[in-house]
Design an enzyme around this catalytic site. Structure first.
Site, PDB file in Angstrom:
ATOM      1  N   ARG A  34      40.059  20.357 -16.556  1.00 25.36           N
ATOM      2  CA  ARG A  34      39.245  20.878 -15.790  1.00 25.36           C
ATOM      3  C   ARG A  34      39.479  22.381 -15.206  1.00 25.36           C
ATOM      4  NH1 ARG A  34      36.033  18.163 -18.595  1.00 25.36           N
ATOM      5  NH2 ARG A  34      35.581  16.058 -18.231  1.00 25.36           N
TER       6      ARG A  34
ATOM      7  N   SER B 181      31.761   5.865 -22.224  1.00 30.43           N
ATOM      8  CA  SER B 181      31.692   7.474 -22.067  1.00 30.43           C
ATOM      9  C   SER B 181      33.330   7.909 -22.096  1.00 30.43           C
ATOM     10  CB  SER B 181      31.320   7.621 -20.513  1.00 30.43           C
ATOM     11  OG  SER B 181      31.911   8.775 -19.974  1.00 30.43           O
TER      12      SER B 181
ATOM     13  N   ASP C 282      35.190  14.654 -11.655  1.00 28.27           N
ATOM     14  CA  ASP C 282      35.122  15.867 -12.388  1.00 28.27           C
ATOM     15  C   ASP C 282      34.254  16.930 -11.544  1.00 28.27           C
ATOM     16  OD1 ASP C 282      36.909  15.612 -14.336  1.00 28.27           O
ATOM     17  OD2 ASP C 282      35.547  14.443 -15.603  1.00 28.27           O
TER      18      ASP C 282
ATOM     19  N   ASP D  52      23.554  15.657 -22.913  1.00 21.46           N
ATOM     20  CA  ASP D  52      23.310  16.119 -21.298  1.00 21.46           C
ATOM     21  C   ASP D  52      23.357  17.671 -21.194  1.00 21.46           C
ATOM     22  OD1 ASP D  52      23.343  13.470 -20.496  1.00 21.46           O
ATOM     23  OD2 ASP D  52      25.479  13.623 -20.060  1.00 21.46           O
TER      24      ASP D  52
HETATM   25  N1  ARG Z   1      39.199   9.081 -14.616  1.00 20.88           N
HETATM   26  C1  ARG Z   1      39.756  10.016 -15.367  1.00 20.88           C
HETATM   27  C2  ARG Z   1      39.711  11.157 -14.436  1.00 20.88           C
HETATM   28  O1  ARG Z   1      39.026  11.393 -13.329  1.00 20.88           O
HETATM   29  C3  ARG Z   1      38.563  10.561 -16.422  1.00 20.88           C
HETATM   30  C4  ARG Z   1      37.239  11.118 -16.142  1.00 20.88           C
HETATM   31  C5  ARG Z   1      36.403  11.262 -17.451  1.00 20.88           C
HETATM   32  N2  ARG Z   1      36.231  10.195 -18.173  1.00 20.88           N
HETATM   33  C6  ARG Z   1      35.410   9.798 -19.089  1.00 20.88           C
HETATM   34  N3  ARG Z   1      35.286   8.795 -19.679  1.00 20.88           N
HETATM   35  N4  ARG Z   1      34.151  10.723 -19.231  1.00 20.88           N
HETATM   36  O2  ARG Z   1      40.598  12.355 -14.717  1.00 20.88           O
END
Ligand code: ARG
Length: 422
Positions: free
Chosen positions: A118, A198, A147, A38
């Site tokens: 993040r 993912s 995110d 990506d």
């Molecule tokens: N659900 C989790 C959060 O919002 C992880 C998100 C990222 N997950 C991923 N498989 N890319 O903190």
């Protein structure tokens, strides 16, 4: 073109940063670059669609590709500058440890491993944007997750003038389209065997969603777990470890003093071996969607259980109860992308103040998927054997209990009599 290798300060930590730069008059966009499909495609797409110079920034919070590799790749695709920042220490000091002190668990289940990385990434992107004089920041989040909220709100809290571009929210490419675009544009990508999931990884945990996991009735297949040994195959003998805490933070493992990053990695390895830290959760995303996700958080699960036990031994009852509410709020703010704010700052100040006596040693038994606290001791222990014993040496005044119970139950007896009359 100018090539340079240098050491510079990013935030309060000196970072070894390798830089390679070109010069041009275009506006710049700082891209959060993972090296994956990506964000590799995004480098070229940002140049073409927005006519911007791209500065790629890769941030190591635990499980990264090597720096040379990632810098070279970003440059090859067309980034005018590429940074690789090893932010593991800062991640632990300023994000993981505050969460540990807060026993942070979103919905009581998820140790927030992705969520706490993040704001750190946001901070680094904004620092680089300032340094580079960039007007834009780009990230690879989709339009359905948490995110994107964490990035957008975080970036604009730190600098409301920065403009945000989220290519994956804008473009309508499938994975196949991305691969085809990369082929047409001669973008060097390594198309790995497509994972059905993912994932996102860092020192504190691994998140995994999509594929068969989207059916919440299906048990996660063994291939969804990458870090931890299956509890069925874990050693038949339990393993005991001792973790020393000082002021709420782990400082030693089995008597050996360690820095935070090292200690987390050491606990991680032991917990993985014993199949500890597997979590299967249907969670409430900030954007209103319920989603099924699995997590592997071996170190987080062990250290949070240990930290919490240290608090149970050393903190008074009313403080523990009040702190529970603060912990819940801390977890929600973190999950909801509101890390950089006065409320979070104030909650952290409160939590820090509670940790002065959270010092001592916790013994944990790891066995076939479970990590149980089986021993605790502290110079600040509030446990008084004289008060709690049922054996000889009892120092508790049993007669006082009668008077206490008279008063404690008084409103209930009174209500019972009064209401019966009616
Ligand atoms: N659900 C989790 C959060 O919002 C992880 C998100 C990222 N997950 C991923 N498989 N890319 O903190």
């Amino acid at each position: 073109m100018v090539s340079a290798q240098s050491f510079i300060m990013v935030g309060k930590y000196p970072k070894r940063i390798k830089m390679q730069t070109n010069h041009s008059d275009k506006d710049k966009v700082v891209l959060a670059y993972s090296g994956g499909l990506d964000t590799s495609v995004a480098i070229r797409w940002l140049q073409e669609r927005y006519d911007l110079d791209v500065v790629a920034v890769a941030i190591n919070v635990g499980q990264p590709p090597s720096s040379d590799d990632i810098i070279a790749r970003a440059k090859k695709i067309g980034a005018i500058a590429a940074y690789y920042i090893d932010a593991q220490q800062e991640f632990v000091d300023d994000f993981v440890f505050p969460s540990l002190k807060a026993n942070a668990m979103y919905q009581g289940v998820y140790p927030l491993s992705t969520a706490i990385a993040r704001p750190l990434i946001v901070k680094k992107l904004v620092e680089i944007a300032k340094k580079e004089g960039a007007k834009y920041i780009a990230h690879g989040c989709t339009g359905k997750g948490n995110d994107q909220v964490r990035f957008d709100v975080g970036i604009n809290t730190l600098d409301p003038d920065l403009k945000i571009i989220a290519p994956l929210r804008e473009w309508v490419m499938t994975r196949e389209d991305e691969i085809e675009y990369a082929r047409q544009k001669d973008i060097p990508i390594r198309v790995k065997k497509e994972s059905p999931f993912s994932t996102d990884e860092n020192l504190w945990g691994r998140s995994c969603e999509c594929g068969i996991l989207e059916d919440p009735w299906q048990e996660p297949p063994e291939e969804a777990w990458e870090w931890t040994t299956s509890p069925l195959e874990a050693p038949d003998q339990p393993e005991y470890i001792e973790i020393d805490f000082v002021d709420g933070l782990p400082v030693a493992l089995n008597g050996e003093k360690m820095g935070g990053v090292e200690l987390i990695k050491a606990v991680h390895a032991i917990a993985c071996r014993h199949g500890v830290g597997r979590i299967d959760h249907v969670e409430d995303r900030l954007v209103g969607i319920k989603s099924r996700e699995t997590y592997e958080c071996p170190a987080a699960v062990v250290l949070t259980a240990a930290h919490q036990s240290m608090e149970f031994l050393t903190l008074p009852k009313d403080l523990l109860a009040f702190k529970k509410d603060v912990e819940k709020r801390f977890s929600e703010l973190t999950y909801d992308g509101l890390w950089f704010g006065m409320l979070m700052e104030s909650l952290q100040k409160f939590i820090d103040h509670t940790q002065n006596q959270v010092t001592g040693t916790i013994r944990v038994k790891l066995y076939k998927g479970s990590a149980k606290v089986v021993g605790r001791k502290s110079p600040y222990s509030m446990y008084d054997e004289g008060l709690s014993t049922y054996a000889v040496g009892d120092s508790f005044d049993h007669n006082s209990a009668v008077g206490f119970i008279y008063c404690w139950g008084l409103p209930y007896r009174t209500a019972s009599r009064a209401h019966k009359k009616e």
